[in-house]
Design a protein around this motif. Structure first.
Motif, PDB file in Angstrom:
ATOM      1  N   LEU A 278       0.833  -1.195   0.000  1.00  0.00           N
ATOM      2  CA  LEU A 278       0.000   0.000   0.000  1.00  0.00           C
ATOM      3  C   LEU A 278       0.870   1.249   0.000  1.00  0.00           C
ATOM      4  N   MET A 279       0.435   2.263  -0.728  1.00  0.00           N
ATOM      5  CA  MET A 279       1.156   3.523  -0.791  1.00  0.00           C
ATOM      6  C   MET A 279       0.253   4.645  -0.269  1.00  0.00           C
ATOM      7  N   LEU A 280       0.853   5.768   0.076  1.00  0.00           N
ATOM      8  CA  LEU A 280       0.118   6.936   0.540  1.00  0.00           C
ATOM      9  C   LEU A 280       0.117   7.999  -0.552  1.00  0.00           C
ATOM     10  N   ALA A 281      -1.010   8.648  -0.739  1.00  0.00           N
ATOM     11  CA  ALA A 281      -1.107   9.683  -1.769  1.00  0.00           C
ATOM     12  C   ALA A 281      -0.240  10.890  -1.424  1.00  0.00           C
ATOM     13  N   ASP A 282      -0.151  11.216  -0.122  1.00  0.00           N
ATOM     14  CA  ASP A 282       0.653  12.358   0.314  1.00  0.00           C
ATOM     15  C   ASP A 282       0.942  12.207   1.798  1.00  0.00           C
ATOM     16  N   ASN A 283       1.728  13.132   2.325  1.00  0.00           N
ATOM     17  CA  ASN A 283       2.130  13.043   3.732  1.00  0.00           C
ATOM     18  C   ASN A 283       0.958  13.195   4.692  1.00  0.00           C
ATOM     19  N   SER A 284      -0.014  14.026   4.332  1.00  0.00           N
ATOM     20  CA  SER A 284      -1.141  14.231   5.241  1.00  0.00           C
ATOM     21  C   SER A 284      -1.969  12.967   5.403  1.00  0.00           C
ATOM     22  N   THR A 285      -2.021  12.133   4.373  1.00  0.00           N
ATOM     23  CA  THR A 285      -2.762  10.875   4.470  1.00  0.00           C
ATOM     24  C   THR A 285      -2.157   9.976   5.544  1.00  0.00           C
ATOM     25  N   GLY A 286      -0.847  10.046   5.717  1.00  0.00           N
ATOM     26  CA  GLY A 286      -0.166   9.213   6.697  1.00  0.00           C
ATOM     27  C   GLY A 286      -0.549   9.527   8.129  1.00  0.00           C
ATOM     28  N   ALA A 287      -1.176  10.673   8.380  1.00  0.00           N
ATOM     29  CA  ALA A 287      -1.570  11.037   9.744  1.00  0.00           C
ATOM     30  C   ALA A 287      -2.889  10.387  10.155  1.00  0.00           C
ATOM     31  N   ILE A 288      -3.646   9.845   9.194  1.00  0.00           N
ATOM     32  CA  ILE A 288      -4.911   9.173   9.518  1.00  0.00           C
ATOM     33  C   ILE A 288      -4.608   7.939  10.351  1.00  0.00           C
ATOM     34  N   ARG A 289      -5.416   7.715  11.383  1.00  0.00           N
ATOM     35  CA  ARG A 289      -5.134   6.642  12.329  1.00  0.00           C
ATOM     36  C   ARG A 289      -6.028   5.428  12.065  1.00  0.00           C
ATOM     37  N   VAL A 290      -5.458   4.249  12.379  1.00  0.00           N
ATOM     38  CA  VAL A 290      -6.159   2.996  12.128  1.00  0.00           C
ATOM     39  C   VAL A 290      -5.909   2.050  13.301  1.00  0.00           C
ATOM     40  N   GLY A 291      -6.873   1.190  13.590  1.00  0.00           N
ATOM     41  CA  GLY A 291      -6.731   0.204  14.656  1.00  0.00           C
ATOM     42  C   GLY A 291      -7.427  -1.086  14.269  1.00  0.00           C
ATOM     43  N   GLY A 292      -7.246  -2.098  15.121  1.00  0.00           N
ATOM     44  CA  GLY A 292      -7.927  -3.361  14.870  1.00  0.00           C
ATOM     45  C   GLY A 292      -6.998  -4.550  14.989  1.00  0.00           C
ATOM     46  N   ILE A 293      -7.585  -5.739  14.975  1.00  0.00           N
ATOM     47  CA  ILE A 293      -6.844  -6.996  15.035  1.00  0.00           C
ATOM     48  C   ILE A 293      -7.119  -7.751  13.742  1.00  0.00           C
ATOM     49  N   TYR A 294      -6.046  -8.175  13.064  1.00  0.00           N
ATOM     50  CA  TYR A 294      -6.164  -8.762  11.736  1.00  0.00           C
ATOM     51  C   TYR A 294      -5.447 -10.108  11.677  1.00  0.00           C
ATOM     52  N   ASN A 295      -5.989 -11.005  10.860  1.00  0.00           N
ATOM     53  CA  ASN A 295      -5.348 -12.286  10.584  1.00  0.00           C
ATOM     54  C   ASN A 295      -4.227 -12.051   9.574  1.00  0.00           C
ATOM     55  N   ILE A 296      -2.995 -12.436   9.910  1.00  0.00           N
ATOM     56  CA  ILE A 296      -1.870 -12.130   9.023  1.00  0.00           C
ATOM     57  C   ILE A 296      -1.976 -12.854   7.687  1.00  0.00           C
ATOM     58  N   ARG A 297      -2.767 -13.919   7.610  1.00  0.00           N
ATOM     59  CA  ARG A 297      -2.936 -14.642   6.350  1.00  0.00           C
ATOM     60  C   ARG A 297      -4.001 -14.022   5.460  1.00  0.00           C
ATOM     61  N   GLU A 298      -4.691 -13.029   5.968  1.00  0.00           N
ATOM     62  CA  GLU A 298      -5.783 -12.428   5.197  1.00  0.00           C
ATOM     63  C   GLU A 298      -5.560 -10.941   4.943  1.00  0.00           C
ATOM     64  N   LEU A 299      -4.333 -10.473   5.098  1.00  0.00           N
ATOM     65  CA  LEU A 299      -4.079  -9.039   4.985  1.00  0.00           C
ATOM     66  C   LEU A 299      -4.122  -8.525   3.552  1.00  0.00           C
ATOM     67  N   ASN A 300      -4.101  -9.425   2.570  1.00  0.00           N
ATOM     68  CA  ASN A 300      -4.215  -8.941   1.197  1.00  0.00           C
ATOM     69  C   ASN A 300      -5.588  -8.333   0.914  1.00  0.00           C
ATOM     70  N   SER A 301      -6.565  -8.604   1.784  1.00  0.00           N
ATOM     71  CA  SER A 301      -7.883  -7.978   1.637  1.00  0.00           C
ATOM     72  C   SER A 301      -8.003  -6.708   2.476  1.00  0.00           C
TER      73      SER A 301
END
Length: 334
Positions: A278-301
């Protein structure tokens, strides 16, 4: 994270260039201009220096191999540059088959008396090294183990691994990751690497961490529940304390835990699992925050789910990588 990732062809080109420079710098007719050109190439990208160090390690082994008598040598066919790594490793294995050469090389510290290569792709993989140390490899991880007279040496080529090292104070265990290294005698610790970024988490015992193996000194010492981070250009690692709720080792249970991280912080942890980072469109996009628990085998989705939980939309760049874009701000109503 806005820089495009390297393609497989570009990685191959770096390996080819590293082999070329390794041979030219060892040639008697290598000119000062060539040495300057090499330094410029090496400093142009952190992976250039990493690949050159790996090639130099192979060269150092092959350089000390015994040479057959001229009368017994068939006409020499120089291998193409792309096969140099395989050629050097094959030559090393052949030398180890000669008892006298192996004994001499071992005593002088030139040659290992054992060499192992391990890789994990779609599943977490548990392996036992030649010294009895236990290693758990995360998805998309590759490493090698060589046992030298003066040290046990692991090179983490990519990914993440958890080590339980057999104690041997007289025979240190050294992990090389990117430009730095981790030196131990017996302990439990985790090493995560993505591109030129490295993170070391110590669970038990102590380790010495250096951000650049070419710098003098043994590095900084970590105690239990401490963490070290470094990346290309760092003179010393950044040291911090970890706590009981630290989730760095959740991958051993097949999980990736993102605890309200900015996308700048989260993407290196996510991208090492993805076919297309995944890439970021610009530096400001990188400030958006994310959380959660993910299955490492399903991260392509993971990418397709982002617009459902964050104010973003996805596009693709010319290399086909998904790009995260912030949703346009609605104009304020009067």
């Amino acid at each position: 994270m806005t820089q495009n990732p390297l393609s497989e062809a570009e990685y191959d080109a770096i390996t080819d260039a590293a082999a070329h420079w390794c041979m030219r710098l060892h040639a008697v007719d290598c000119t000062p201009q060539e040495r300057l050109a090499f330094e410029q190439w090496r400093d142009a990208h952190p992976l250039h220096a990493f690949e050159y160090e790996a090639m130099l390690e192979i060269w150092d082994v092959a350089e000390h191999l015994p040479r057959p008598e001229p009368a017994a040598v068939a006409p020499i066919i120089r291998p193409p540059v792309k096969s140099w790594r395989q050629y050097a490793v094959a030559a090393s294995v052949c030398a180890l088959a000669l008892p006298l050469a192996a004994w001499t090389g071992w005593n002088l510290g030139w040659l290992p008396n054992s060499y192992q290569h391990f890789a994990a792709t779609d599943n977490v993989h548990h392996v036992t090294l030649g010294d009895g140390s236990q290693v758990e490899l995360n998805l998309n991880t590759e490493l090698t183990y060589s046992n030298y007279k003066d040290e046990r040496r692991v090179t983490l080529k990519k990914g993440e691994a958890f080590f339980e090292v057999t104690h041997d104070a007289s025979h240190p265990f050294v992990v090389r990751a990117a430009e730095g290294k981790i030196r131990v005698t017996g302990t439990r610790f985790n090493v995560w690497m993505y591109e030129d970024q490295v993170k070391v988490n110590l669970i038990e015992g102590s380790v010495l961490v250096t951000s650049n193996a070419r710098l003098p000194g043994d590095g900084l010492r970590l105690g239990p529940s401490m963490q070290a981070r470094y990346k290309h250009g760092d003179y010393i690692p950044q040291i911090s304390q970890t706590y009981a709720n630290d989730t760095s080792l959740a991958w051993r249970s097949g999980k990736l835990v993102l605890d309200n991280l900015s996308l700048n912080e989260a993407l290196p942890q996510i991208n090492r699992y993805l076919d297309k980072p995944l890439m970021l469109a610009d530096n400001s996009t990188g400030a958006i925050r994310v959380g959660g628990i993910y299955n490492i085998r399903e991260l392509n989705s993971f990418a397709s789910s982002l617009p459902k939980v964050l104010p973003v939309f996805l596009t693709r760049n010319k290399e086909g990588n998904p790009v995260i874009n912030p949703m346009p701000q609605q104009p304020a109503k009067n």
